[in-house]
Design an enzyme around this catalytic site. Structure first.
Site, mmCIF file in Angstrom:
data_model
loop_
_atom_site.group_PDB
_atom_site.id
_atom_site.type_symbol
_atom_site.label_atom_id
_atom_site.label_comp_id
_atom_site.label_asym_id
_atom_site.label_seq_id
_atom_site.Cartn_x
_atom_site.Cartn_y
_atom_site.Cartn_z
ATOM 1 N N TYR A 6 3.737 -3.779 -3.402
ATOM 2 C CA TYR A 6 5.426 -4.180 -3.263
ATOM 3 C C TYR A 6 5.268 -5.680 -2.890
ATOM 4 O O TYR A 6 5.805 -6.698 -3.035
ATOM 5 C CB TYR A 6 6.176 -3.402 -2.419
ATOM 6 C CG TYR A 6 6.749 -2.138 -3.331
ATOM 7 C CD1 TYR A 6 8.104 -2.135 -3.646
ATOM 8 C CD2 TYR A 6 5.959 -0.832 -3.315
ATOM 9 C CE1 TYR A 6 8.393 -1.049 -4.308
ATOM 10 C CE2 TYR A 6 6.442 0.293 -3.718
ATOM 11 C CZ TYR A 6 7.802 0.173 -4.266
ATOM 12 O OH TYR A 6 8.384 1.166 -4.776
ATOM 13 N N GLY A 29 -2.237 -6.034 -3.593
ATOM 14 C CA GLY A 29 -1.025 -6.279 -4.911
ATOM 15 C C GLY A 29 -0.091 -5.163 -4.929
ATOM 16 O O GLY A 29 0.345 -4.763 -6.106
ATOM 17 N N ASP A 89 10.338 5.775 7.719
ATOM 18 C CA ASP A 89 8.494 5.216 7.499
ATOM 19 C C ASP A 89 7.854 6.315 8.320
ATOM 20 O O ASP A 89 6.701 6.576 8.047
ATOM 21 C CB ASP A 89 8.357 3.913 7.708
ATOM 22 C CG ASP A 89 8.823 3.094 6.557
ATOM 23 O OD1 ASP A 89 9.633 3.556 5.917
ATOM 24 O OD2 ASP A 89 8.548 1.831 6.513
ATOM 25 N N GLU A 103 21.638 -3.683 -23.044
ATOM 26 C CA GLU A 103 22.004 -2.989 -24.225
ATOM 27 C C GLU A 103 20.739 -2.292 -24.870
ATOM 28 O O GLU A 103 20.731 -1.491 -25.637
ATOM 29 C CB GLU A 103 22.853 -3.696 -25.238
ATOM 30 C CG GLU A 103 22.262 -4.761 -25.879
ATOM 31 C CD GLU A 103 23.116 -5.704 -26.835
ATOM 32 O OE1 GLU A 103 23.724 -5.175 -27.640
ATOM 33 O OE2 GLU A 103 22.872 -7.145 -26.729
ATOM 34 N N THR A 123 14.140 1.954 2.467
ATOM 35 C CA THR A 123 15.320 2.061 3.412
ATOM 36 C C THR A 123 16.261 3.010 2.779
ATOM 37 O O THR A 123 16.686 3.805 3.527
ATOM 38 C CB THR A 123 16.009 0.512 3.200
ATOM 39 O OG1 THR A 123 15.109 -0.045 4.351
ATOM 40 C CG2 THR A 123 17.352 0.527 3.856
ATOM 41 N N HIS A 170 27.557 -6.104 -25.807
ATOM 42 C CA HIS A 170 26.804 -7.317 -26.325
ATOM 43 C C HIS A 170 27.349 -8.654 -26.009
ATOM 44 O O HIS A 170 28.474 -8.854 -25.676
ATOM 45 C CB HIS A 170 26.929 -7.068 -27.765
ATOM 46 C CG HIS A 170 26.000 -8.127 -28.655
ATOM 47 N ND1 HIS A 170 24.413 -8.175 -28.668
ATOM 48 C CD2 HIS A 170 26.370 -9.295 -29.285
ATOM 49 C CE1 HIS A 170 24.130 -9.130 -29.226
ATOM 50 N NE2 HIS A 170 25.190 -9.584 -29.702
ATOM 51 N N CYS A 202 13.330 -6.311 3.871
ATOM 52 C CA CYS A 202 14.290 -6.288 2.649
ATOM 53 C C CYS A 202 15.303 -7.520 2.614
ATOM 54 O O CYS A 202 15.162 -8.337 1.890
ATOM 55 C CB CYS A 202 15.126 -5.124 2.440
ATOM 56 S SG CYS A 202 14.304 -3.500 3.009
ATOM 57 N N GLU A 251 5.711 -9.536 -4.134
ATOM 58 C CA GLU A 251 7.092 -10.278 -3.841
ATOM 59 C C GLU A 251 6.625 -11.551 -3.140
ATOM 60 O O GLU A 251 7.128 -12.672 -3.365
ATOM 61 C CB GLU A 251 7.880 -9.111 -2.836
ATOM 62 C CG GLU A 251 8.480 -7.972 -3.707
ATOM 63 C CD GLU A 251 9.403 -7.160 -2.751
ATOM 64 O OE1 GLU A 251 9.259 -7.295 -1.584
ATOM 65 O OE2 GLU A 251 10.192 -6.466 -3.581
HETATM 66 P P1 NDP Z 1 1.449 -0.893 -0.922
HETATM 67 O O1 NDP Z 1 1.009 0.278 -0.520
HETATM 68 O O2 NDP Z 1 2.370 -1.044 -1.856
HETATM 69 O O3 NDP Z 1 0.315 -1.844 -1.605
HETATM 70 C C1 NDP Z 1 -1.038 -2.116 -0.762
HETATM 71 C C2 NDP Z 1 -1.825 -3.000 -1.461
HETATM 72 O O4 NDP Z 1 -3.160 -3.055 -0.584
HETATM 73 C C3 NDP Z 1 -2.591 -2.175 -2.658
HETATM 74 O O5 NDP Z 1 -2.599 -3.286 -3.724
HETATM 75 C C4 NDP Z 1 -3.891 -1.805 -2.149
HETATM 76 O O6 NDP Z 1 -4.936 -1.638 -3.040
HETATM 77 C C5 NDP Z 1 -4.234 -2.842 -1.334
HETATM 78 N N1 NDP Z 1 -5.156 -2.372 -0.230
HETATM 79 C C6 NDP Z 1 -4.846 -1.207 0.598
HETATM 80 N N2 NDP Z 1 -6.015 -1.452 1.467
HETATM 81 C C7 NDP Z 1 -6.698 -2.345 1.257
HETATM 82 C C8 NDP Z 1 -7.893 -2.734 1.886
HETATM 83 N N3 NDP Z 1 -8.495 -2.194 2.875
HETATM 84 N N4 NDP Z 1 -8.411 -4.093 1.422
HETATM 85 C C9 NDP Z 1 -7.936 -4.542 0.416
HETATM 86 N N5 NDP Z 1 -6.762 -4.105 -0.137
HETATM 87 C C10 NDP Z 1 -6.230 -2.985 0.117
HETATM 88 O O7 NDP Z 1 1.707 -1.620 0.617
HETATM 89 P P2 NDP Z 1 2.579 -2.939 0.976
HETATM 90 O O8 NDP Z 1 2.022 -3.344 2.019
HETATM 91 O O9 NDP Z 1 2.671 -3.718 -0.273
HETATM 92 O O10 NDP Z 1 4.025 -2.217 1.116
HETATM 93 C C11 NDP Z 1 4.236 -1.294 1.994
HETATM 94 C C12 NDP Z 1 5.353 -0.427 1.622
HETATM 95 O O11 NDP Z 1 6.596 -0.857 1.993
HETATM 96 C C13 NDP Z 1 5.748 0.029 0.259
HETATM 97 O O12 NDP Z 1 4.766 1.133 -0.100
HETATM 98 C C14 NDP Z 1 7.015 0.330 0.040
HETATM 99 O O13 NDP Z 1 7.090 1.620 0.452
HETATM 100 C C15 NDP Z 1 7.851 -0.686 1.028
HETATM 101 N N6 NDP Z 1 8.178 -1.821 0.578
HETATM 102 C C16 NDP Z 1 9.138 -1.700 -0.367
HETATM 103 C C17 NDP Z 1 9.676 -2.876 -0.915
HETATM 104 C C18 NDP Z 1 10.733 -2.667 -2.053
HETATM 105 O O14 NDP Z 1 11.225 -1.457 -2.069
HETATM 106 N N7 NDP Z 1 11.011 -3.629 -2.839
HETATM 107 C C19 NDP Z 1 9.186 -4.229 -0.694
HETATM 108 C C20 NDP Z 1 8.262 -3.924 0.486
HETATM 109 C C21 NDP Z 1 7.770 -3.104 1.136
HETATM 110 P P3 NDP Z 1 -4.912 -0.316 -4.166
HETATM 111 O O15 NDP Z 1 -3.895 -0.456 -5.001
HETATM 112 O O16 NDP Z 1 -6.174 -0.550 -4.856
HETATM 113 O O17 NDP Z 1 -4.947 0.909 -3.182
#
Ligand code: NDP
Length: 468
Positions: A177, A175, A303, A441, A311, A436, A48, A181
């Site tokens: 979080y 794709g 986690d 709003e 967090t 406004h 974060c 980002e």
């Molecule tokens: P996420 O679970 O959010 O996303 C994982 C991505 O990876 C998805 O798009 C998923 O695809 C893809 N994926 C999973 N396995 C494979 C694979 N074997 N091959 C290809 N693509 C794959 O995880 P992140 O790593 O982005 O983040 C982890 C966690 O950290 C989040 O869930 C969140 O809890 C926390 N976080 C929070 C933030 C915030 O609050 N702003 C910022 C960063 C992290 P599909 O959708 O198809 O499953």
């Protein structure tokens, strides 16, 4: 005098571990915490905080471009990645010191090193044993890398925020979080970003309108988003170029490949199963509503329990454990209605049900959507839109979800999360006078319901039947 060295021994000085230990210490408990890394955990050192600092830094690219529309003339701006990295590292160093001081002020003893459970009341750190009435496991999670040939050439978010050089070309796999980002961040800083996702749109689990809107906005900003794409292997060439072969036979050439494919709980090598702590199939510690494991004296938060991996949730869970155990104040965390934000470009804020969840769980719903060009961009000419969405249970008029993509979405949604928690109705939104001119709003001035797809289909069928 207690039979144990400490009342509480915490493994892991991240968000959950530090909050529980400090709170317990403030109530007079004798607390120790072990950590083999910097104090503050993933959020402060690898997530974060550094991410948000780099996102602020990257956003200046757009702010500088937009300034022209307001009469500013600037010479060609330059950007120094190393300077930004140094400023960010200095701040993280400061935070490490702040966390150490906070622990010390709460009377918490810091034991540097990696902890392992020996039995229900004993922890071993660097060969030394400590006994405690209660043990708290708050060891967090680490990035998951799927088994792909050549995956050793890929980095994860742990390294991405510390790269020595700004990559000229970067491929981001995943794709969620982290993927969106970091894609927004590197793209704004000038890297050529190709993003590889399994589905059609980013952010699975978010509201569908948010997903398509953000996917579209990311493309508009120049991110090369490849949907339904799977990497078959990664090869490193002699000149350092990474060549990614997709299952469709395409080749992507980049300097850095980053996997953001989810995170897994840190439970290996802690002796958890050996002392009777149950883990689920993903390796997460199984806990009850009060964060207690199957072993009465052992608790787990954050986690490592894979509930909601954010967090503020870990902090709330940690504090609840301390309240329950050391303040005679049994506390459970309400895991519903937790707001979250994605610091993409533009950012996303969300709280409550998605439209799909609302329809599945709450019967008939009314949906209000507003999609507009923010006032700021009337002069900048930037083609960036904002979308806001409110989902309302028709019978009760209660709001079930607020969602937004657009500048300041995380700041705006935080306020609305309070309203949602208080059970706000659409009528109450309607009687709230807006501020406004703001984007926010719009949330209190939405009047037109979006046509209900099910009712529209039924009307269509009825119309056809009449004609036949
Ligand atoms: P996420 O679970 O959010 O996303 C994982 C991505 O990876 C998805 O798009 C998923 O695809 C893809 N994926 C999973 N396995 C494979 C694979 N074997 N091959 C290809 N693509 C794959 O995880 P992140 O790593 O982005 O983040 C982890 C966690 O950290 C989040 O869930 C969140 O809890 C926390 N976080 C929070 C933030 C915030 O609050 N702003 C910022 C960063 C992290 P599909 O959708 O198809 O499953």
């Amino acid at each position: 005098m207690s039979q144990y060295d400490f009342d509480l021994f915490t493994l892991g000085a991240g968000s959950g571990g530090v909050s529980a230990s400090r709170r317990a210490g403030s109530y007079g408990a004798r607390v120790a915490i072990c950590e083999d890394n910097r104090i503050g955990g993933t959020c402060v050192h690898r997530g974060c905080v550094p991410k948000k600092l780099l996102v602020y830094g990257a956003h200046f690219r757009y702010d500088l471009e937009d300034a022209a529309g307001y009469g500013w003339s600037l010479s060609e701006p330059g950007f120094d990645w190393k300077k930004l990295q140094a400023a960010k590292d200095k701040e993280l160093e400061r935070l490490d010191g702040v966390y150490r001081r906070l622990l010390r002020d709460a009377g918490v003893q810091l034991v540097e090193g990696r902890g392992r459970l020996v039995d229900a009341h004993t922890v071993e750190v660097e060969g030394k044993r400590y006994t405690a009435g209660r043990i708290l496991v708050a060891t967090g999670s680490h990035p998951f890398r799927p088994e792909v040939p050549g995956i050793q050439h890929a980095i994860t978010s742990d390294e991405a925020l510390n790269l020595k050089e700004l990559p000229r070309r970067i491929a981001i796999v995943g794709g969620g979080y982290i993927g969106v980002e970091l894609a927004g961040l590197f793209n704004a800083l000038g890297s050529k970003v190709v993003m590889v996702i399994r589905g059609d749109t980013v952010l699975r689990g978010f509201d569908d309108d948010i997903r398509s809107m953000l996917t579209q906005e990311m493309r508009k900003k120049g991110i090369d988003l490849r949907p339904e794409t799977f990497i078959r292997d990664i090869e490193k060439r002699a000149d350092g170029t990474l060549s990614l072969l997709t299952r469709m036979g395409d080749t992507l050439e980049v300097d850095v490949v980053l996997y953001a494919t989810g995170r897994v709980p840190n439970t290996k090598g802690l002796g958890l199963a050996e002392v009777g702590v149950r883990l689920d199939e993903r390796g997460a510690v199984v806990v009850d509503e009060g964060s207690r494991t199957d072993v009465e004296s052992i608790y787990a938060v954050g986690d490592v329990t894979d509930r909601i991996n954010l967090t503020p949730v870990a902090i709330a869970e940690g504090r609840a454990v301390a309240e329950t155990l050391f303040h005679d104040n049994p506390t459970k965390v309400d895991h519903t209605g937790v707001a979250s934000a994605v610091f993409s470009m533009p950012p996303v804020g969300t709280v409550g049900c998605t439209e799909l969840e609302a329809r599945e769980r709450h019967g008939k719903v009314d949906v209000y959507v507003s999609n507009f060009r923010p006032m700021k961009h009337t002069l900048t000419g930037r083609d960036e839109r904002t979308m806001m969405k409110v989902i309302v249970q028709r019978d009760s008029d209660r709001v079930l979800g607020f969602h937004m993509v657009g500048e300041d979405a995380p700041e705006i949604i935080q306020g609305l999360a309070v309203a949602l928690k208080c059970g706000v109705t659409k009528k109450q939104l309607d009687t709230t006078v807006g501020i406004h001119p703001t984007a926010a709003e719009e949330f209190v001035t939405m009047r037109d319901k979006r046509s209900d797809p099910v009712e529209a289909a039924a009307r269509e069928l009825g119309h056809d039947a009449m004609q036949n």
